[in-house]
Design an enzyme around this catalytic site. Sequence first.
Site, PDB file in Angstrom:
ATOM      1  N   ARG A 149       0.845  -1.184   0.000  1.00 12.25           N
ATOM      2  CA  ARG A 149       0.000   0.000   0.000  1.00 12.25           C
ATOM      3  C   ARG A 149       0.885   1.240   0.000  1.00 12.25           C
ATOM      4  NH1 ARG A 149      -2.201  -3.464   4.067  1.00 12.25           N
ATOM      5  NH2 ARG A 149      -4.322  -4.208   3.580  1.00 12.25           N
ATOM      6  N   LYS A 173      -1.922  -1.992   8.064  1.00 14.29           N
ATOM      7  CA  LYS A 173      -3.032  -1.389   8.797  1.00 14.29           C
ATOM      8  C   LYS A 173      -3.033  -1.866  10.247  1.00 14.29           C
ATOM      9  CE  LYS A 173      -6.204  -0.718   4.906  1.00 14.29           C
ATOM     10  NZ  LYS A 173      -7.534  -1.058   4.349  1.00 14.29           N
ATOM     11  N   HIS A 242      -2.545   2.248  -5.668  1.00 16.81           N
ATOM     12  CA  HIS A 242      -3.390   1.085  -5.399  1.00 16.81           C
ATOM     13  C   HIS A 242      -3.635   0.282  -6.676  1.00 16.81           C
ATOM     14  CE1 HIS A 242      -5.279  -0.491  -1.813  1.00 16.81           C
ATOM     15  NE2 HIS A 242      -6.246  -0.987  -2.566  1.00 16.81           N
ATOM     16  N   ARG A 245      -1.001  -2.144  -6.782  1.00 17.32           N
ATOM     17  CA  ARG A 245      -1.301  -3.232  -5.836  1.00 17.32           C
ATOM     18  C   ARG A 245      -2.235  -4.246  -6.495  1.00 17.32           C
ATOM     19  NH1 ARG A 245      -1.451  -4.504  -0.285  1.00 17.32           N
ATOM     20  NH2 ARG A 245      -3.490  -5.033   0.591  1.00 17.32           N
ATOM     21  N   HIS A 268      -4.034  -9.027   3.706  1.00 19.04           N
ATOM     22  CA  HIS A 268      -5.476  -9.070   3.935  1.00 19.04           C
ATOM     23  C   HIS A 268      -5.772  -9.969   5.131  1.00 19.04           C
ATOM     24  CE1 HIS A 268      -6.485  -8.055  -0.546  1.00 19.04           C
ATOM     25  NE2 HIS A 268      -6.265  -6.981   0.182  1.00 19.04           N
ATOM     26  N   TYR A 277      -9.915 -10.659  -6.742  1.00 20.35           N
ATOM     27  CA  TYR A 277      -8.946 -10.737  -7.837  1.00 20.35           C
ATOM     28  C   TYR A 277      -9.178 -11.960  -8.712  1.00 20.35           C
ATOM     29  CZ  TYR A 277      -6.585  -7.072  -5.283  1.00 20.35           C
ATOM     30  OH  TYR A 277      -6.308  -5.897  -4.648  1.00 20.35           O
TER      31      TYR A 277
END
Length: 296
Positions: A149, A173, A242, A245, A268, A277
Amino acid sequence: MPKNVIDQFLSYLRYEKNRSELTAERYGTSLHDFEAFFLSLDEGLTWASVDADIIRRWMESLMERGNIASTVNTGLSALRAFYRFALKRGLIEKDPAGLLKGPKKSKPLPVFVREDSMDKLIDGMEWEDTYKDMLARTILILLYETGLRRAELTGLNDTDVDFETGQLKVTGKRNKQRIVPFGKELAEQLRSYIEQRDKEAGSEEGALFVSAKGKRLSGDQVYRIVRDNLAMVTSMKKRSPHVLRHSFATAMLNNGAGLESVRQLLGHESLNTTQIYTHTTFEQLRRVYKEAHPRG
Protein backbone atom coordinates in the site's frame (compact mmCIF):
# COMPACT_ATOMS: atom_id res chain seq x y z
CA MET A 1 -57.96 0.24 -4.29
CA PRO A 2 -58.68 3.19 -6.64
CA LYS A 3 -57.36 2.98 -10.20
CA ASN A 4 -55.35 6.19 -9.91
CA VAL A 5 -53.59 5.14 -6.69
CA ILE A 6 -50.16 5.33 -8.36
CA ASP A 7 -50.82 8.95 -9.36
CA GLN A 8 -51.99 9.69 -5.81
CA PHE A 9 -48.81 8.19 -4.41
CA LEU A 10 -46.57 10.16 -6.79
CA SER A 11 -48.37 13.40 -5.85
CA TYR A 12 -47.79 12.51 -2.22
CA LEU A 13 -44.07 12.07 -2.93
CA ARG A 14 -43.80 15.38 -4.77
CA TYR A 15 -45.90 17.67 -2.61
CA GLU A 16 -45.97 16.16 0.86
CA LYS A 17 -42.61 14.41 1.06
CA ASN A 18 -40.84 16.96 -1.19
CA ARG A 19 -39.03 14.24 -3.09
CA SER A 20 -37.31 15.23 -6.31
CA GLU A 21 -38.99 14.96 -9.69
CA LEU A 22 -36.35 12.42 -10.72
CA THR A 23 -37.24 10.17 -7.78
CA ALA A 24 -40.96 10.47 -8.54
CA GLU A 25 -40.33 9.54 -12.19
CA ARG A 26 -38.17 6.54 -11.28
CA TYR A 27 -40.67 5.29 -8.71
CA GLY A 28 -43.52 5.78 -11.17
CA THR A 29 -41.69 3.77 -13.83
CA SER A 30 -41.04 0.93 -11.36
CA LEU A 31 -44.63 0.85 -10.10
CA HIS A 32 -46.12 0.75 -13.58
CA ASP A 33 -43.64 -1.96 -14.56
CA PHE A 34 -44.58 -4.06 -11.54
CA GLU A 35 -48.29 -3.57 -12.18
CA ALA A 36 -47.89 -4.75 -15.77
CA PHE A 37 -45.85 -7.73 -14.51
CA PHE A 38 -48.38 -9.04 -12.00
CA LEU A 39 -51.31 -8.50 -14.40
CA SER A 40 -49.41 -10.55 -17.01
CA LEU A 41 -49.32 -13.40 -14.49
CA ASP A 42 -53.00 -13.18 -13.58
CA GLU A 43 -55.44 -10.47 -14.63
CA GLY A 44 -57.34 -11.05 -11.40
CA LEU A 45 -54.41 -9.92 -9.23
CA THR A 46 -54.55 -6.52 -7.56
CA TRP A 47 -52.16 -4.40 -5.54
CA ALA A 48 -53.91 -5.68 -2.42
CA SER A 49 -53.69 -9.38 -3.35
CA VAL A 50 -50.06 -9.42 -4.50
CA ASP A 51 -47.74 -11.34 -2.15
CA ALA A 52 -44.00 -11.31 -1.47
CA ASP A 53 -43.36 -14.23 -3.83
CA ILE A 54 -44.71 -12.27 -6.79
CA ILE A 55 -42.49 -9.32 -5.90
CA ARG A 56 -39.48 -11.66 -5.80
CA ARG A 57 -40.40 -13.02 -9.22
CA TRP A 58 -40.62 -9.47 -10.53
CA MET A 59 -37.15 -8.66 -9.19
CA GLU A 60 -35.82 -11.80 -10.84
CA SER A 61 -37.40 -10.72 -14.12
CA LEU A 62 -35.68 -7.33 -13.83
CA MET A 63 -32.30 -9.05 -13.43
CA GLU A 64 -33.06 -11.36 -16.36
CA ARG A 65 -33.78 -8.27 -18.47
CA GLY A 66 -30.24 -7.07 -17.79
CA ASN A 67 -30.88 -4.57 -14.99
CA ILE A 68 -28.08 -4.09 -12.46
CA ALA A 69 -28.58 -4.55 -8.71
CA SER A 70 -28.96 -0.81 -7.99
CA THR A 71 -31.86 -0.55 -10.50
CA VAL A 72 -33.62 -3.54 -8.92
CA ASN A 73 -33.13 -2.04 -5.46
CA THR A 74 -34.64 1.24 -6.66
CA GLY A 75 -37.68 -0.71 -7.83
CA LEU A 76 -37.98 -2.45 -4.47
CA SER A 77 -37.67 0.91 -2.69
CA ALA A 78 -40.53 2.20 -4.82
CA LEU A 79 -42.74 -0.75 -3.82
CA ARG A 80 -41.88 -0.38 -0.14
CA ALA A 81 -42.73 3.32 -0.17
CA PHE A 82 -45.92 2.69 -2.14
CA TYR A 83 -47.17 -0.03 0.20
CA ARG A 84 -46.39 2.04 3.30
CA PHE A 85 -48.45 4.83 1.77
CA ALA A 86 -51.33 2.44 0.95
CA LEU A 87 -51.21 0.83 4.40
CA LYS A 88 -51.45 4.17 6.22
CA ARG A 89 -54.48 5.10 4.13
CA GLY A 90 -56.22 1.81 4.76
CA LEU A 91 -56.08 0.78 1.10
CA ILE A 92 -54.46 -2.56 1.98
CA GLU A 93 -54.33 -4.77 5.05
CA LYS A 94 -50.78 -6.07 4.76
CA ASP A 95 -47.48 -4.96 3.27
CA PRO A 96 -45.91 -7.68 1.07
CA ALA A 97 -42.73 -5.67 0.36
CA GLY A 98 -41.68 -4.55 3.81
CA LEU A 99 -39.50 -7.54 4.75
CA LEU A 100 -38.00 -8.24 1.33
CA LYS A 101 -34.31 -7.66 0.67
CA GLY A 102 -32.88 -6.57 -2.63
CA PRO A 103 -29.83 -8.04 -4.40
CA LYS A 104 -26.41 -7.06 -3.13
CA LYS A 105 -24.64 -4.48 -5.20
CA SER A 106 -21.73 -6.02 -7.05
CA LYS A 107 -18.38 -4.52 -6.24
CA PRO A 108 -16.48 -3.03 -9.16
CA LEU A 109 -13.62 -5.17 -10.36
CA PRO A 110 -10.16 -3.91 -9.43
CA VAL A 111 -8.44 -1.81 -12.09
CA PHE A 112 -5.02 -3.14 -13.04
CA VAL A 113 -2.26 -2.48 -15.57
CA ARG A 114 -1.49 -5.27 -18.02
CA GLU A 115 1.77 -7.13 -17.56
CA ASP A 116 3.10 -6.10 -20.98
CA SER A 117 2.40 -2.44 -20.18
CA MET A 118 4.30 -2.69 -16.89
CA ASP A 119 7.20 -4.38 -18.71
CA LYS A 120 7.23 -1.53 -21.21
CA LEU A 121 7.24 1.07 -18.45
CA ILE A 122 9.95 -0.51 -16.33
CA ASP A 123 12.22 -1.89 -19.05
CA GLY A 124 11.22 -0.22 -22.30
CA MET A 125 11.28 3.44 -21.30
CA GLU A 126 14.40 5.59 -21.42
CA TRP A 127 15.12 6.52 -17.81
CA GLU A 128 17.53 9.39 -17.20
CA ASP A 129 20.43 9.13 -14.79
CA THR A 130 18.84 11.56 -12.34
CA TYR A 131 17.69 11.13 -8.77
CA LYS A 132 14.12 11.92 -9.82
CA ASP A 133 14.04 9.09 -12.36
CA MET A 134 15.88 6.69 -10.07
CA LEU A 135 13.36 7.37 -7.31
CA ALA A 136 10.38 6.96 -9.64
CA ARG A 137 11.58 3.71 -11.21
CA THR A 138 12.41 2.20 -7.82
CA ILE A 139 8.97 3.05 -6.44
CA LEU A 140 7.23 1.60 -9.49
CA ILE A 141 9.21 -1.64 -9.33
CA LEU A 142 8.71 -2.01 -5.60
CA LEU A 143 4.95 -1.42 -5.72
CA TYR A 144 4.51 -3.77 -8.67
CA GLU A 145 6.73 -6.53 -7.26
CA THR A 146 5.44 -6.45 -3.67
CA GLY A 147 1.88 -5.12 -3.75
CA LEU A 148 2.50 -2.69 -0.89
CA ARG A 149 0.00 0.00 0.00
CA ARG A 150 1.06 3.62 -0.44
CA ALA A 151 1.27 4.22 3.33
CA GLU A 152 3.30 1.04 3.76
CA LEU A 153 5.80 2.25 1.19
CA THR A 154 6.22 5.72 2.70
CA GLY A 155 6.65 4.13 6.14
CA LEU A 156 9.59 1.97 5.07
CA ASN A 157 12.96 2.64 6.69
CA ASP A 158 16.38 1.44 5.58
CA THR A 159 16.36 -1.02 8.49
CA ASP A 160 13.24 -2.68 7.07
CA VAL A 161 15.17 -3.91 4.03
CA ASP A 162 17.09 -7.17 4.49
CA PHE A 163 19.21 -7.76 1.42
CA GLU A 164 20.66 -11.02 2.73
CA THR A 165 17.29 -12.75 3.00
CA GLY A 166 15.52 -10.69 0.32
CA GLN A 167 12.77 -9.55 2.67
CA LEU A 168 10.92 -6.36 3.57
CA LYS A 169 9.49 -5.78 7.03
CA VAL A 170 6.21 -4.02 6.32
CA THR A 171 3.96 -2.25 8.80
CA GLY A 172 0.39 -2.41 7.55
CA LYS A 173 -3.03 -1.39 8.80
CA ARG A 174 -3.48 -1.23 12.58
CA ASN A 175 0.32 -1.49 12.89
CA LYS A 176 0.28 -5.15 11.91
CA GLN A 177 3.64 -6.27 10.60
CA ARG A 178 4.31 -8.80 7.88
CA ILE A 179 7.31 -10.02 5.92
CA VAL A 180 7.23 -9.60 2.15
CA PRO A 181 9.90 -11.28 -0.03
CA PHE A 182 11.53 -9.58 -3.01
CA GLY A 183 13.65 -10.79 -5.90
CA LYS A 184 16.99 -9.97 -7.48
CA GLU A 185 15.68 -7.24 -9.78
CA LEU A 186 14.24 -5.21 -6.91
CA ALA A 187 17.32 -5.89 -4.78
CA GLU A 188 19.60 -4.48 -7.48
CA GLN A 189 17.30 -1.50 -8.02
CA LEU A 190 17.15 -0.74 -4.29
CA ARG A 191 20.95 -0.93 -3.93
CA SER A 192 21.43 1.46 -6.86
CA TYR A 193 18.76 3.79 -5.52
CA ILE A 194 20.19 3.90 -1.99
CA GLU A 195 23.69 4.58 -3.35
CA GLN A 196 22.46 7.52 -5.46
CA ARG A 197 20.17 8.75 -2.68
CA ASP A 198 23.00 8.87 -0.16
CA LYS A 199 25.16 10.83 -2.59
CA GLU A 200 22.58 13.36 -3.69
CA ALA A 201 19.87 13.65 -1.02
CA GLY A 202 20.77 11.91 2.21
CA SER A 203 18.01 10.57 4.42
CA GLU A 204 16.41 12.09 7.47
CA GLU A 205 15.02 9.72 10.11
CA GLY A 206 16.40 6.71 8.26
CA ALA A 207 13.54 6.81 5.74
CA LEU A 208 13.97 4.59 2.69
CA PHE A 209 12.22 6.86 0.21
CA VAL A 210 12.97 10.56 0.40
CA SER A 211 12.65 13.69 -1.69
CA ALA A 212 15.63 15.42 -3.28
CA LYS A 213 15.92 17.36 -0.01
CA GLY A 214 16.25 14.20 2.04
CA LYS A 215 12.81 14.31 3.63
CA ARG A 216 10.57 11.27 3.86
CA LEU A 217 8.18 11.10 0.90
CA SER A 218 4.54 11.87 1.59
CA GLY A 219 1.65 9.82 0.26
CA ASP A 220 0.73 12.63 -2.12
CA GLN A 221 4.23 12.69 -3.59
CA VAL A 222 4.13 8.93 -4.20
CA TYR A 223 0.68 9.26 -5.79
CA ARG A 224 1.93 11.91 -8.24
CA ILE A 225 4.99 9.86 -9.16
CA VAL A 226 2.86 6.81 -9.94
CA ARG A 227 0.12 8.76 -11.72
CA ASP A 228 2.50 10.63 -14.00
CA ASN A 229 4.54 7.57 -14.95
CA LEU A 230 1.62 5.24 -15.55
CA ALA A 231 0.24 7.83 -17.96
CA MET A 232 3.10 6.88 -20.30
CA VAL A 233 1.73 3.35 -20.84
CA THR A 234 -2.00 3.47 -20.09
CA SER A 235 -4.94 5.76 -20.73
CA MET A 236 -6.85 4.52 -17.67
CA LYS A 237 -8.34 7.25 -15.50
CA LYS A 238 -7.25 5.49 -12.32
CA ARG A 239 -3.46 5.56 -12.09
CA SER A 240 -2.88 5.38 -8.35
CA PRO A 241 -0.44 3.32 -6.27
CA HIS A 242 -3.39 1.08 -5.40
CA VAL A 243 -3.72 0.22 -9.09
CA LEU A 244 -0.21 -1.23 -8.90
CA ARG A 245 -1.30 -3.23 -5.84
CA HIS A 246 -4.15 -4.62 -7.94
CA SER A 247 -1.71 -5.25 -10.78
CA PHE A 248 0.61 -7.20 -8.47
CA ALA A 249 -2.20 -9.43 -7.22
CA THR A 250 -3.60 -10.04 -10.70
CA ALA A 251 -0.17 -10.88 -12.14
CA MET A 252 0.52 -13.30 -9.25
CA LEU A 253 -2.75 -15.19 -9.76
CA ASN A 254 -2.41 -15.20 -13.55
CA ASN A 255 0.99 -16.82 -13.17
CA GLY A 256 -0.09 -19.60 -10.84
CA ALA A 257 0.12 -18.22 -7.29
CA GLY A 258 -2.37 -19.59 -4.77
CA LEU A 259 -5.05 -17.32 -3.32
CA GLU A 260 -3.86 -17.85 0.25
CA SER A 261 -0.30 -16.89 -0.68
CA VAL A 262 -1.51 -13.69 -2.33
CA ARG A 263 -3.65 -12.93 0.74
CA GLN A 264 -0.60 -13.13 2.99
CA LEU A 265 1.54 -11.02 0.69
CA LEU A 266 -1.14 -8.31 0.50
CA GLY A 267 -1.75 -8.37 4.25
CA HIS A 268 -5.48 -9.07 3.94
CA GLU A 269 -7.08 -10.38 7.12
CA SER A 270 -9.79 -12.26 5.23
CA LEU A 271 -9.54 -14.43 2.14
CA ASN A 272 -12.85 -12.91 1.01
CA THR A 273 -11.06 -9.60 0.42
CA THR A 274 -8.52 -11.30 -1.83
CA GLN A 275 -11.08 -13.31 -3.80
CA ILE A 276 -12.15 -10.27 -5.82
CA TYR A 277 -8.95 -10.74 -7.84
CA THR A 278 -10.14 -14.14 -9.01
CA HIS A 279 -13.02 -12.35 -10.72
CA THR A 280 -10.49 -10.10 -12.44
CA THR A 281 -8.45 -13.02 -13.71
CA PHE A 282 -11.63 -14.81 -14.84
CA GLU A 283 -12.70 -11.76 -16.84
CA GLN A 284 -9.28 -11.75 -18.46
CA LEU A 285 -9.61 -15.47 -19.19
CA ARG A 286 -13.03 -14.91 -20.74
CA ARG A 287 -11.65 -12.20 -23.04
CA VAL A 288 -8.82 -14.51 -24.13
CA TYR A 289 -11.32 -17.27 -24.81
CA LYS A 290 -13.55 -15.03 -26.93
CA GLU A 291 -10.58 -13.78 -28.93
CA ALA A 292 -8.93 -17.16 -29.42
CA HIS A 293 -11.69 -19.76 -29.75
CA PRO A 294 -13.11 -20.08 -33.27
CA ARG A 295 -16.65 -20.56 -31.92
CA GLY A 296 -16.26 -18.29 -28.89
